[in-house]
Motif scaffolding. Structure first.
Motif, PDB file in Angstrom:
ATOM      1  N   VAL A 307       0.837  -1.208   0.000  1.00 21.46           N
ATOM      2  CA  VAL A 307       0.000   0.000   0.000  1.00 21.46           C
ATOM      3  C   VAL A 307       0.871   1.257   0.000  1.00 21.46           C
ATOM      4  CG1 VAL A 307      -1.802   1.294   1.200  1.00 21.46           C
ATOM      5  CG2 VAL A 307      -1.826  -1.212   1.235  1.00 21.46           C
ATOM      6  N   ASP A 308       0.654   2.117  -0.975  1.00 22.41           N
ATOM      7  CA  ASP A 308       1.384   3.378  -1.077  1.00 22.41           C
ATOM      8  C   ASP A 308       0.907   4.331   0.020  1.00 22.41           C
ATOM      9  OD1 ASP A 308       2.682   5.687  -1.814  1.00 22.41           O
ATOM     10  OD2 ASP A 308       1.532   6.005  -3.652  1.00 22.41           O
ATOM     11  N   PRO A 309       1.815   4.834   0.871  1.00 22.88           N
ATOM     12  CA  PRO A 309       1.404   5.735   1.954  1.00 22.88           C
ATOM     13  C   PRO A 309       1.193   7.187   1.509  1.00 22.88           C
ATOM     14  CG  PRO A 309       3.758   5.384   2.057  1.00 22.88           C
ATOM     15  CD  PRO A 309       3.254   4.516   0.933  1.00 22.88           C
ATOM     16  N   THR A 310       1.548   7.531   0.264  1.00 29.68           N
ATOM     17  CA  THR A 310       1.491   8.920  -0.180  1.00 29.68           C
ATOM     18  C   THR A 310       0.104   9.552  -0.047  1.00 29.68           C
ATOM     19  OG1 THR A 310       3.288   8.452  -1.731  1.00 29.68           O
ATOM     20  CG2 THR A 310       2.076  10.510  -2.053  1.00 29.68           C
ATOM     21  N   PRO A 311      -0.987   8.868  -0.435  1.00 22.71           N
ATOM     22  CA  PRO A 311      -2.302   9.509  -0.339  1.00 22.71           C
ATOM     23  C   PRO A 311      -2.695   9.926   1.074  1.00 22.71           C
ATOM     24  CG  PRO A 311      -2.410   7.606  -1.793  1.00 22.71           C
ATOM     25  CD  PRO A 311      -1.076   7.565  -1.115  1.00 22.71           C
ATOM     26  N   ASP A 312      -2.159   9.242   2.084  1.00 24.62           N
ATOM     27  CA  ASP A 312      -2.498   9.560   3.471  1.00 24.62           C
ATOM     28  C   ASP A 312      -1.436  10.396   4.166  1.00 24.62           C
ATOM     29  OD1 ASP A 312      -4.911   8.148   3.405  1.00 24.62           O
ATOM     30  OD2 ASP A 312      -3.914   6.251   3.863  1.00 24.62           O
ATOM     31  N   ALA A 313      -0.493  10.959   3.400  1.00 23.21           N
ATOM     32  CA  ALA A 313       0.612  11.711   4.009  1.00 23.21           C
ATOM     33  C   ALA A 313       0.115  12.891   4.839  1.00 23.21           C
ATOM     34  CB  ALA A 313       1.567  12.201   2.922  1.00 23.21           C
ATOM     35  N   GLY A 314      -0.973  13.523   4.408  1.00 24.73           N
ATOM     36  CA  GLY A 314      -1.488  14.690   5.118  1.00 24.73           C
ATOM     37  C   GLY A 314      -2.008  14.383   6.507  1.00 24.73           C
ATOM     38  N   ARG A 315      -2.221  13.116   6.838  1.00 21.80           N
ATOM     39  CA  ARG A 315      -2.706  12.753   8.172  1.00 21.80           C
ATOM     40  C   ARG A 315      -1.606  12.815   9.211  1.00 21.80           C
ATOM     41  NH1 ARG A 315      -4.958   6.953   7.444  1.00 21.80           N
ATOM     42  NH2 ARG A 315      -5.101   7.167   9.720  1.00 21.80           N
ATOM     43  N   HIS A 316      -0.350  12.804   8.767  1.00 22.06           N
ATOM     44  CA  HIS A 316       0.785  12.799   9.684  1.00 22.06           C
ATOM     45  C   HIS A 316       1.396  14.185   9.812  1.00 22.06           C
ATOM     46  CE1 HIS A 316       0.714   8.422   9.772  1.00 22.06           C
ATOM     47  NE2 HIS A 316       0.746   8.406   8.448  1.00 22.06           N
ATOM     48  N   ARG A 317       2.114  14.398  10.884  1.00 24.30           N
ATOM     49  CA  ARG A 317       2.842  15.638  11.066  1.00 24.30           C
ATOM     50  C   ARG A 317       3.872  15.794   9.955  1.00 24.30           C
ATOM     51  NH1 ARG A 317       6.669  17.261  16.191  1.00 24.30           N
ATOM     52  NH2 ARG A 317       6.711  19.511  15.789  1.00 24.30           N
ATOM     53  N   HIS A 318       4.067  17.008   9.494  1.00 24.09           N
ATOM     54  CA  HIS A 318       5.019  17.325   8.418  1.00 24.09           C
ATOM     55  C   HIS A 318       4.605  16.736   7.085  1.00 24.09           C
ATOM     56  CE1 HIS A 318       8.395  17.461  11.703  1.00 24.09           C
ATOM     57  NE2 HIS A 318       7.501  18.414  11.845  1.00 24.09           N
ATOM     58  N   HIS A 319       3.377  16.314   6.925  1.00 21.58           N
ATOM     59  CA  HIS A 319       2.939  15.733   5.652  1.00 21.58           C
ATOM     60  C   HIS A 319       3.898  14.597   5.279  1.00 21.58           C
ATOM     61  CE1 HIS A 319       0.173  16.403   2.242  1.00 21.58           C
ATOM     62  NE2 HIS A 319       1.069  15.707   1.587  1.00 21.58           N
ATOM     63  N   THR A 320       3.838  13.530   6.042  1.00 24.50           N
ATOM     64  CA  THR A 320       4.803  12.432   5.940  1.00 24.50           C
ATOM     65  C   THR A 320       4.191  11.200   5.290  1.00 24.50           C
ATOM     66  OG1 THR A 320       5.840  13.223   7.970  1.00 24.50           O
ATOM     67  CG2 THR A 320       6.421  11.006   7.251  1.00 24.50           C
ATOM     68  N   ALA A 321       4.836  10.709   4.220  1.00 30.31           N
ATOM     69  CA  ALA A 321       4.355   9.527   3.503  1.00 30.31           C
ATOM     70  C   ALA A 321       4.954   8.270   4.126  1.00 30.31           C
ATOM     71  CB  ALA A 321       4.720   9.618   2.023  1.00 30.31           C
ATOM     72  N   CYS A 322       4.395   7.892   5.274  1.00 32.13           N
ATOM     73  CA  CYS A 322       4.861   6.695   5.985  1.00 32.13           C
ATOM     74  C   CYS A 322       3.707   6.155   6.813  1.00 32.13           C
ATOM     75  CB  CYS A 322       6.050   7.040   6.887  1.00 32.13           C
ATOM     76  SG  CYS A 322       6.623   5.660   7.924  1.00 32.13           S
ATOM     77  N   HIS A 323       3.415   4.853   6.662  1.00 26.36           N
ATOM     78  CA  HIS A 323       2.327   4.238   7.423  1.00 26.36           C
ATOM     79  C   HIS A 323       2.604   4.260   8.919  1.00 26.36           C
ATOM     80  CE1 HIS A 323       0.364   2.842   3.819  1.00 26.36           C
ATOM     81  NE2 HIS A 323       1.411   2.134   3.439  1.00 26.36           N
ATOM     82  N   TYR A 324       3.887   4.195   9.289  1.00 29.82           N
ATOM     83  CA  TYR A 324       4.262   4.084  10.702  1.00 29.82           C
ATOM     84  C   TYR A 324       5.135   5.266  11.130  1.00 29.82           C
ATOM     85  CZ  TYR A 324       2.583  -0.620   9.845  1.00 29.82           C
ATOM     86  OH  TYR A 324       1.808  -1.694   9.495  1.00 29.82           O
ATOM     87  N   ALA A 325       4.785   6.453  10.653  1.00 26.24           N
ATOM     88  CA  ALA A 325       5.590   7.641  10.950  1.00 26.24           C
ATOM     89  C   ALA A 325       5.745   7.852  12.447  1.00 26.24           C
ATOM     90  CB  ALA A 325       4.962   8.872  10.302  1.00 26.24           C
ATOM     91  N   ALA A 326       4.695   7.615  13.209  1.00 24.28           N
ATOM     92  CA  ALA A 326       4.759   7.839  14.654  1.00 24.28           C
ATOM     93  C   ALA A 326       5.733   6.887  15.330  1.00 24.28           C
ATOM     94  CB  ALA A 326       3.374   7.679  15.268  1.00 24.28           C
ATOM     95  N   ALA A 327       6.048   5.771  14.667  1.00 26.87           N
ATOM     96  CA  ALA A 327       6.963   4.786  15.256  1.00 26.87           C
ATOM     97  C   ALA A 327       8.414   5.084  14.951  1.00 26.87           C
ATOM     98  CB  ALA A 327       6.616   3.389  14.749  1.00 26.87           C
ATOM     99  N   ALA A 328       8.682   6.040  14.049  1.00 23.85           N
ATOM    100  CA  ALA A 328      10.063   6.301  13.632  1.00 23.85           C
ATOM    101  C   ALA A 328      10.921   6.774  14.783  1.00 23.85           C
ATOM    102  CB  ALA A 328      10.077   7.327  12.496  1.00 23.85           C
ATOM    103  N   LEU A 329      10.397   7.690  15.598  1.00 25.38           N
ATOM    104  CA  LEU A 329      11.174   8.230  16.711  1.00 25.38           C
ATOM    105  C   LEU A 329      11.490   7.149  17.730  1.00 25.38           C
ATOM    106  CD1 LEU A 329      12.449  10.592  18.172  1.00 25.38           C
ATOM    107  CD2 LEU A 329      10.218  11.130  19.166  1.00 25.38           C
TER     108      LEU A 329
END
Length: 336
Positions: A307-329
């Motif tokens: 699944v391409d994360p780009t369409p949902d990038a606006g849901r994350h902080r900084h407009h981030t194209a990652c399904h698990y952006a919150a887990a990166a830190l």
């Protein structure tokens, strides 16, 4: 909107911009459905490794590369490129020597870019522009070969400003310069932007360079924007694992992170993973074969492979194209 000395500020917008080269099985989509805005009077730093599509995007903006899809707008109006009339966008290239005619004096090169309709003296304008980029107007009769790399890049900047463009696109303008000269050119770019209130797309593979001049930062990987946000916020708390890897690649990278890679086979596998073939990008998230929080490390995250994360990038902080952006830190904290 125009500045006091005549420079007009404008907003540059890329809407679903796509650029392709070649046909058939070896066709390359260098820029893939990119949405990006350079706000009026602001500097957007575009960063990514070689081959990510940064320069192709800039060349498309000035009409040097044809679009396969999408559109580019200036203040909401689609750009129309013509060999005649004013050019609202100007591109400053990486190599200042190849962008200047070696048979022309620097004064003539700059004067050539002054609009024919200008109601001011060309000689006076050349002198003003040379002073603006911290060069002596008395040196207008010199040829490019007589100048240093830093001086030639200043001339290239002056030539770009000669047409009083609405947006400047600077493509790796410090990468061909000695480290000792890069700082002075970056200072000049920052001073010019503040003085003229320029709208600028500043392209570099070096996050340290981008952070010095940018109000906003866009991170590009395999033809797509994977993270975008205010420079201080994005660099202080990057959400995409690729952005974090770019920051970690800086010389200040700590020994603890290196030790963790040596101890953890999964993280070592990520570090050893080869970049994807741009002719055949992977499905889903394009970064997943190299991602330290993706399926290579976490097999349960097969979502990244499909699944391409780009369409949902606006849901994350900084407009981030990652399904698990919150887990990166959290992942980086564990490594360190």
């Amino acid at each position: 909107m125009a500045d006091a000395d005549g420079t007009k500020m404008s907003e540059l917008t890329f809407e679903q911009v796509t650029v392709r080269f070649g046909t058939g099985s070896r066709a390359l989509t260098a820029v893939d459905s990119v949405d990006l805005t350079v706000p009026s009077g602001q500097v957007v730093g575009l960063v990514g490794e070689s081959g990510s599509g940064k320069s192709t995007l800039a060349r498309a903006a000035v009409g040097l590369t044809e679009l396969a899809g999408g559109r580019i707008l200036l203040d909401g109006v689609p750009l129309r490129h013509s060999s005649r009339g004013p050019r609202p966008l100007q591109l400053v290239f990486q190599d200042p020597y190849s962008s200047l005619d070696p048979r022309m004096t620097i004064g003539n090169s700059i004067a050539e870019a002054v609009p024919r309709s200008a109601d001011y003296s060309r000689a006076g304008e050349v002198a003003r522009l040379l002073e603006l980029v911290d060069l002596d107007p008395e040196g207008a009769s010199a040829y490019p070969a007589a100048l240093s790399g830093g001086q030639r890049q200043r001339v290239a900047l002056a030539r770009a400003l000669a047409g009083r463009p609405e947006v400047i696109l600077a493509d790796e303008i410090t990468s061909a310069l000695d480290v000792s000269v890069q700082g002075t050119v970056l200072n000049l770019v920052r001073d010019l932007q503040r003085h003229l209130h320029l709208s600028m797309l500043f392209i570099s593979h070096n996050l340290a360079v981008v952070r010095y001049v940018s109000d906003y930062i866009a991170v590009m990987y395999l033809g797509r924007i994977v993270e975008f946000g205010p420079a201080a916020e994005l660099l202080g708390d990057p959400q995409h694992p690729y952005t974090r890897e770019l920051l970690a690649a800086a010389p200040r990278r700590g020994a603890l992170a290196l030790d963790a890679e040596e101890l953890d086979p999964a993280l070592r596998a990520v570090a050893d993973a080869e970049p994807a073939d741009p002719h055949h990008p992977p499905p889903g998230c394009r970064f997943h074969p190299r991602c330290p929080i993706g399926p290579l490390v976490r097999p349960d995250r097969e979502l990244c492979q499909t699944v391409d994360p780009t369409p949902d990038a606006g849901r994350h902080r900084h407009h981030t194209a990652c399904h698990y952006a919150a887990a990166a830190l959290q992942a980086v904290d564990l490594v360190q």
